[in-house]
Design a protein around this motif. Structure first.
Motif, PDB file in Angstrom:
ATOM      1  N   LEU A  58       0.832  -1.193   0.000  1.00 16.96           N
ATOM      2  CA  LEU A  58       0.000   0.000   0.000  1.00 16.96           C
ATOM      3  C   LEU A  58       0.875   1.253   0.000  1.00 16.96           C
ATOM      4  O   LEU A  58       1.742   1.403   0.862  1.00 16.96           O
ATOM      5  N   PRO A  59       0.642   2.163  -0.940  1.00 19.48           N
ATOM      6  CA  PRO A  59       1.384   3.425  -0.954  1.00 19.48           C
ATOM      7  C   PRO A  59       0.981   4.304   0.215  1.00 19.48           C
ATOM      8  O   PRO A  59      -0.017   4.055   0.892  1.00 19.48           O
ATOM      9  N   GLY A  60       1.760   5.351   0.459  1.00 19.10           N
ATOM     10  CA  GLY A  60       1.539   6.182   1.638  1.00 19.10           C
ATOM     11  C   GLY A  60       0.380   7.144   1.539  1.00 19.10           C
ATOM     12  O   GLY A  60      -0.315   7.369   2.529  1.00 19.10           O
ATOM     13  N   SER A  61       0.138   7.719   0.385  1.00 20.05           N
ATOM     14  CA  SER A  61      -0.902   8.735   0.283  1.00 20.05           C
ATOM     15  C   SER A  61      -2.285   8.094   0.198  1.00 20.05           C
ATOM     16  O   SER A  61      -2.454   7.042  -0.416  1.00 20.05           O
ATOM     17  N   PRO A  62      -3.288   8.709   0.818  1.00 18.84           N
ATOM     18  CA  PRO A  62      -4.645   8.157   0.780  1.00 18.84           C
ATOM     19  C   PRO A  62      -5.181   7.965  -0.639  1.00 18.84           C
ATOM     20  O   PRO A  62      -5.832   6.959  -0.924  1.00 18.84           O
ATOM     21  N   SER A  63      -4.922   8.906  -1.525  1.00 18.00           N
ATOM     22  CA  SER A  63      -5.442   8.794  -2.889  1.00 18.00           C
ATOM     23  C   SER A  63      -4.816   7.623  -3.636  1.00 18.00           C
ATOM     24  O   SER A  63      -5.515   6.877  -4.341  1.00 18.00           O
ATOM     25  N   ALA A  64      -3.503   7.436  -3.472  1.00 20.10           N
ATOM     26  CA  ALA A  64      -2.838   6.304  -4.123  1.00 20.10           C
ATOM     27  C   ALA A  64      -3.281   4.986  -3.503  1.00 20.10           C
ATOM     28  O   ALA A  64      -3.478   3.987  -4.201  1.00 20.10           O
ATOM     29  N   MET A  65      -3.444   4.978  -2.186  1.00 20.58           N
ATOM     30  CA  MET A  65      -3.913   3.778  -1.501  1.00 20.58           C
ATOM     31  C   MET A  65      -5.327   3.424  -1.946  1.00 20.58           C
ATOM     32  O   MET A  65      -5.667   2.241  -2.135  1.00 20.58           O
ATOM     33  N   PHE A  83      -9.354   7.401   3.878  1.00 24.19           N
ATOM     34  CA  PHE A  83      -9.124   8.650   4.600  1.00 24.19           C
ATOM     35  C   PHE A  83      -7.771   8.593   5.307  1.00 24.19           C
ATOM     36  O   PHE A  83      -7.367   7.546   5.819  1.00 24.19           O
ATOM     37  N   GLY A  84      -7.104   9.723   5.349  1.00 23.94           N
ATOM     38  CA  GLY A  84      -5.814   9.812   6.021  1.00 23.94           C
ATOM     39  C   GLY A  84      -5.931   9.699   7.527  1.00 23.94           C
ATOM     40  O   GLY A  84      -7.010   9.852   8.103  1.00 23.94           O
ATOM     41  N   ARG A  85      -4.804   9.488   8.168  1.00 20.40           N
ATOM     42  CA  ARG A  85      -4.792   9.218   9.610  1.00 20.40           C
ATOM     43  C   ARG A  85      -5.197  10.426  10.449  1.00 20.40           C
ATOM     44  O   ARG A  85      -5.569  10.284  11.607  1.00 20.40           O
ATOM     45  N   GLU A  86      -5.131  11.620   9.890  1.00 23.94           N
ATOM     46  CA  GLU A  86      -5.527  12.824  10.620  1.00 23.94           C
ATOM     47  C   GLU A  86      -6.535  13.640   9.819  1.00 23.94           C
ATOM     48  O   GLU A  86      -6.553  14.873   9.890  1.00 23.94           O
ATOM     49  N   ASP A  87      -7.394  12.947   9.104  1.00 26.77           N
ATOM     50  CA  ASP A  87      -8.427  13.617   8.316  1.00 26.77           C
ATOM     51  C   ASP A  87      -9.640  13.860   9.204  1.00 26.77           C
ATOM     52  O   ASP A  87     -10.611  13.117   9.196  1.00 26.77           O
ATOM     53  N   TRP A  88      -9.562  14.957   9.972  1.00 22.48           N
ATOM     54  CA  TRP A  88     -10.598  15.236  10.968  1.00 22.48           C
ATOM     55  C   TRP A  88     -11.898  15.722  10.344  1.00 22.48           C
ATOM     56  O   TRP A  88     -12.900  15.875  11.038  1.00 22.48           O
TER      57      TRP A  88
END
Length: 223
Positions: A58-65, A83-88
Motif C-alpha cells: 500500500l502506498p503512503g498517500s490516501p489517494s494512491a492507496m 481517509f488519512g490518519r488525521e483527516d478530521w
C-alpha cells in the motif's frame, strides 16, 4: 460516483497493526461484493503488517492507496474511499457524519486500549470514540495471544459500552481445507453481525434444516 454506489450502505473499515491483515482484506472484498460503500482507514503499523503478511503493497498517500484498494477489491469508482490518519473532516470523525458501523479488522491491543480510554490521537481512534458515544455498531476483531489482564479488562469495558469483541479465532467444525477457509469463517461472522448476506459458509444448523425440509417436502410436515 455511480448512483448505485451513492445509495449503497456505508461501512467504516479500519486496519490496525495486529497480525491478521488477511481478515480485513477479505472483508473489504466481501463488503464491495455486497454492494456496500467502504470508508477505509489504515494505520502506519497496518501498512507494515499488510506488506509483511501479503503480497499487497500500500502506498503512503490516501489517494494512491484508494486506487490500489479499489483495484484489489474490484470496486466501482467511489465505492472504496480511503481517509488519512488525521483527516478530521472525514465522516467517521464526527457524530454529525454519516451513521455507519465501524469494523476494526484486525484490531491491535493498542487500538483496543485507546478506544477503551477515549483517546482520539488519530482518525481510527476517533472513529471508535464516535461509534461508542453515538451508540453505533462497533466490531473489534482482536488478534493477540495470550491476552493479558489489561487486554481482558479493556475488552470487558468496551463490551459494557456496547462494542462487540470478535477475536480472530476461527472454528473448525466446517472442516476447513485451506487458510482461506479459516479466514472466511471469521469474515462470515462479521458479515452476519452487520446484517449483510454471505455465502462464505453455512450458518450453524442450516444443513439440518434444509435436510428436514427436503425429507418432509415442505413446511408443516412432522417426522
Amino acid at each position: 460516483m455511480p448512483e448505485s454506489v451513492s445509495k449503497a450502505p456505508t461501512i467504516n473499515l479500519a486496519f490496525t497493526g495486529a497480525s491478521g491483515a488477511q481478515y480485513g482484506l477479505r472483508l473489504l472484498q466481501c463488503l464491495v461484493a455486497a454492494g456496500c460503500r467502504v470508508h477505509v482507514m489504515v494505520s502506519k503499523a497496518a501498512q507494515i503488517v499488510i506488506a509483511t503478511e501479503t503480497d499487497l503493497k500500500l502506498p503512503g498517500s490516501p489517494s494512491a492507496m484508494q486506487k490500489v484498494l479499489t483495484e484489489y477489491a474490484s470496486a466501482q469508482p467511489g465505492q472504496v474511499v480511503v481517509f488519512g490518519r488525521e483527516d478530521w473532516f472525514s465522516p467517521p470523525a464526527s457524530g454529525s457524519g454519516e451513521k455507519a458501523p465501524l469494523v476494526v479488522c484486525p484490531c491491535s491491543t493498542g487500538t483496543l486500549s485507546a478506544m477503551a480510554t477515549g483517546a482520539s490521537n488519530n482518525l481510527i481512534e476517533r472513529a471508535g470514540d464516535v461509534a461508542l458515544k453515538e451508540r453505533r455498531q462497533l466490531i473489534l476483531v482482536t488478534r493477540e495471544s495470550p491476552y493479558s489482564q489489561v487486554h481482558l479488562e479493556n475488552m470487558l469495558k468496551l463490551t459494557q459500552m456496547g462494542a462487540v469483541i470478535m477475536p480472530a479465532s476461527p472454528g473448525f467444525y466446517h472442516r476447513p481445507e485451506s487458510i482461506e477457509d479459516l479466514v472466511d469463517f471469521i469474515v462470515a461472522r462479521i458479515l452476519d453481525h452487520l446484517g449483510l448476506p454471505q455465502d462464505l459458509m453455512p450458518r450453524w444448523g442450516e444443513a439440518r434444516v434444509n435436510a428436514k425440509m427436503s425429507r418432509n417436502d415442505g413446511f408443516g410436515q412432522q417426522d
